[in-house]
Design an enzyme around this catalytic site. Structure first.
Site, PDB file in Angstrom:
ATOM      1  N   ARG A  80       0.838  -1.202   0.000  1.00 21.45           N
ATOM      2  CA  ARG A  80       0.000   0.000   0.000  1.00 21.45           C
ATOM      3  C   ARG A  80       0.872   1.251   0.000  1.00 21.45           C
ATOM      4  O   ARG A  80       0.565   2.237  -0.670  1.00 21.45           O
ATOM      5  CB  ARG A  80      -0.945  -0.021   1.208  1.00 21.45           C
ATOM      6  CG  ARG A  80      -2.010   1.055   1.151  1.00 21.45           C
ATOM      7  CD  ARG A  80      -3.104   0.826   2.162  1.00 21.45           C
ATOM      8  NE  ARG A  80      -2.620   0.949   3.526  1.00 21.45           N
ATOM      9  CZ  ARG A  80      -3.344   0.640   4.600  1.00 21.45           C
ATOM     10  NH1 ARG A  80      -4.588   0.181   4.467  1.00 21.45           N
ATOM     11  NH2 ARG A  80      -2.848   0.777   5.809  1.00 21.45           N
ATOM     12  N   LYS A 183      -2.769   6.382   1.097  1.00 22.71           N
ATOM     13  CA  LYS A 183      -2.657   6.842   2.486  1.00 22.71           C
ATOM     14  C   LYS A 183      -1.687   8.020   2.570  1.00 22.71           C
ATOM     15  O   LYS A 183      -0.526   7.852   2.956  1.00 22.71           O
ATOM     16  CB  LYS A 183      -2.213   5.670   3.364  1.00 22.71           C
ATOM     17  CG  LYS A 183      -2.719   5.755   4.801  1.00 22.71           C
ATOM     18  CD  LYS A 183      -2.491   4.446   5.530  1.00 22.71           C
ATOM     19  CE  LYS A 183      -2.871   4.543   6.990  1.00 22.71           C
ATOM     20  NZ  LYS A 183      -4.318   4.531   7.225  1.00 22.71           N
ATOM     21  N   GLU A 219     -16.440   6.674   3.681  1.00 27.09           N
ATOM     22  CA  GLU A 219     -15.673   6.187   4.821  1.00 27.09           C
ATOM     23  C   GLU A 219     -16.093   6.835   6.128  1.00 27.09           C
ATOM     24  O   GLU A 219     -16.618   7.943   6.154  1.00 27.09           O
ATOM     25  CB  GLU A 219     -14.192   6.500   4.616  1.00 27.09           C
ATOM     26  CG  GLU A 219     -13.534   5.604   3.616  1.00 27.09           C
ATOM     27  CD  GLU A 219     -12.052   5.494   3.881  1.00 27.09           C
ATOM     28  OE1 GLU A 219     -11.665   4.812   4.848  1.00 27.09           O
ATOM     29  OE2 GLU A 219     -11.295   6.095   3.123  1.00 27.09           O
TER      30      GLU A 219
END
Ligand SMILES: *Cc1c(COP(=O)(O)O)cnc(C)c1O
Length: 338
Positions: A80, A183, A219
């Protein structure tokens, strides 16, 4: 660390002895350096300070009953972080370097890994920043990757407690074709206004909707959203959601338990038909949601009976926590023992 009350440790910064760093210069990563300084020295024109070239990860090390320290699916965090680096034009951290530095940071601070049985763990924060000097907008040529760690207590001090969440419509966390799926720090800066306002209004977290149509759920702040309906585990699919490793694991566990897993756009109107809803991420595994309040319409959705989490969320939580601490069989090879 003898007198530490592990069960009461907050989720916050905790000074440990060492951190590890590595610098990318002239097109390659250098040697791993161990530091005991809590500060970093960077150029004032570094791109991380001006243009947001910054990505991070969040993971944990868990001590089992056998005293051994475990990492959970670290490869997924490494991958990620590479996707995050690609997304904002930073140098990728090779998977082996990521692994070596995470392991080194944990081993050097092993005395800070909490003992088994308190729900506490060692939080690991890998961080990648553009350190190269640029004044015009373009990617840096130099980067720094570092890993620091610190013990954290269980997310819920008095057990597994459901929370109240505010649905916001006047702020978006991420744009449909923006950076929501990686992220990076910028996503968080953009979410602070709405989440701080929600706190002032009595809600510990917010639920963001998909920005384009405002019809679907994205989210729950820094966590993914899921719902339980009958034998189904339902979680939103959207390009602006950060793919949570906890959610990925819960989907697998739900399937292992014989549940049906649906990953698809989830409309706000469906909220009234769900039996349990929750937010999931590394920090808490699952934060059961007791009520959702739409800030604009005032509409309220209630989920818990006697202020308790639902049975399916509780079962999923216990199973995943058990695997992470080595109390449940690791049938999918998710755990690395150090
Ligand atoms: C980190 C993060 C999550 C949770 O991911 P995990 O891998 O489960 O910890 C969810 N949403 C956002 C926006 C995140 O940054």
């Amino acid at each position: 660390m003898q007198n530490t009350d592990w069960g009461k440790l907050p989720f916050g910064y905790f000074k440990t002895e060492y951190n590890v760093r590595c610098y990318y210069r002239d097109g390659q990563w250098g040697e791993i350096e161990v530091s005991s300084s809590e500060t970093i020295n960077i150029h004032m024109a570094a791109t991380c300070l001006h243009y947001g070239q910054e990505a991070f990860e969040g993971m944990k090390a868990y001590r089992g009953k056998d005293g051994k320290v475990r990492l959970f699916r670290w490869e997924e965090n490494a991958k990620r972080m590479q996707r995050s680096a690609d997304g904002i034009m930073m140098a990728r951290v090779p998977e082996e370097l990521f692994h070596e530095m995470v392991v080194k940071a944990v081993r050097l601070n092993e005395k800070f890994v909490p003992p088994h049985g308190h729900g506490a763990s060692l939080y690991i924060r890998p961080l990648l920043i553009g350190t190269g000097v640029q004044v015009g907008v373009s990617p840096a040529k130099e980067y720094m990757f570092m890993v620091f760690v610190g013990p954290v207590g269980p997310y819920f001090k008095e057990g597994f407690n459901p929370v109240r969440i505010q649905i916001v419509r006047d702020f978006d966390r991420a744009a449909p074709q923006g950076t929501g799926h990686i992220k990076v720090g910028g996503n968080y800066a953009g979410s602070l206004y709405a989440s701080e306002r929600a706190k002032r209004e009595g809600f510990p977290a917010v639920l963001f909707l998909e920005a384009k149509e405002k019809k679907y759920i994205d989210e729950a702040g820094p966590a993914n959203f899921f719902a339980i309906k009958g034998n189904k585990y339902i979680t939103p699919k959207s390009d602006s959601i950060l793919p949570s490793i906890t959610n990925m694991s819960l989907m697998q566990i739900a399937q292992d338990m014989g549940m049906e897993v649906e990953r698809r756009p989830v409309a706000v109107e469906e909220l009234s038909g769900f039996e349990e809803v929750g937010a999931c991420g590394t920090a808490a595994i699952i934060s059961p949601i007791c009520s959702l309040v739409d800030r604009e319409t005032g509409q309220t959705y209630e989920y818990c009976k006697d202020g308790k989490a639902g049975p399916v969320s509780t079962r999923l939580f216990k199973k995943l926590q058990g695997i992470q601490y080595g109390d449940e069989p690791d049938t999918h090879n998710w755990v690395t023992i150090l």
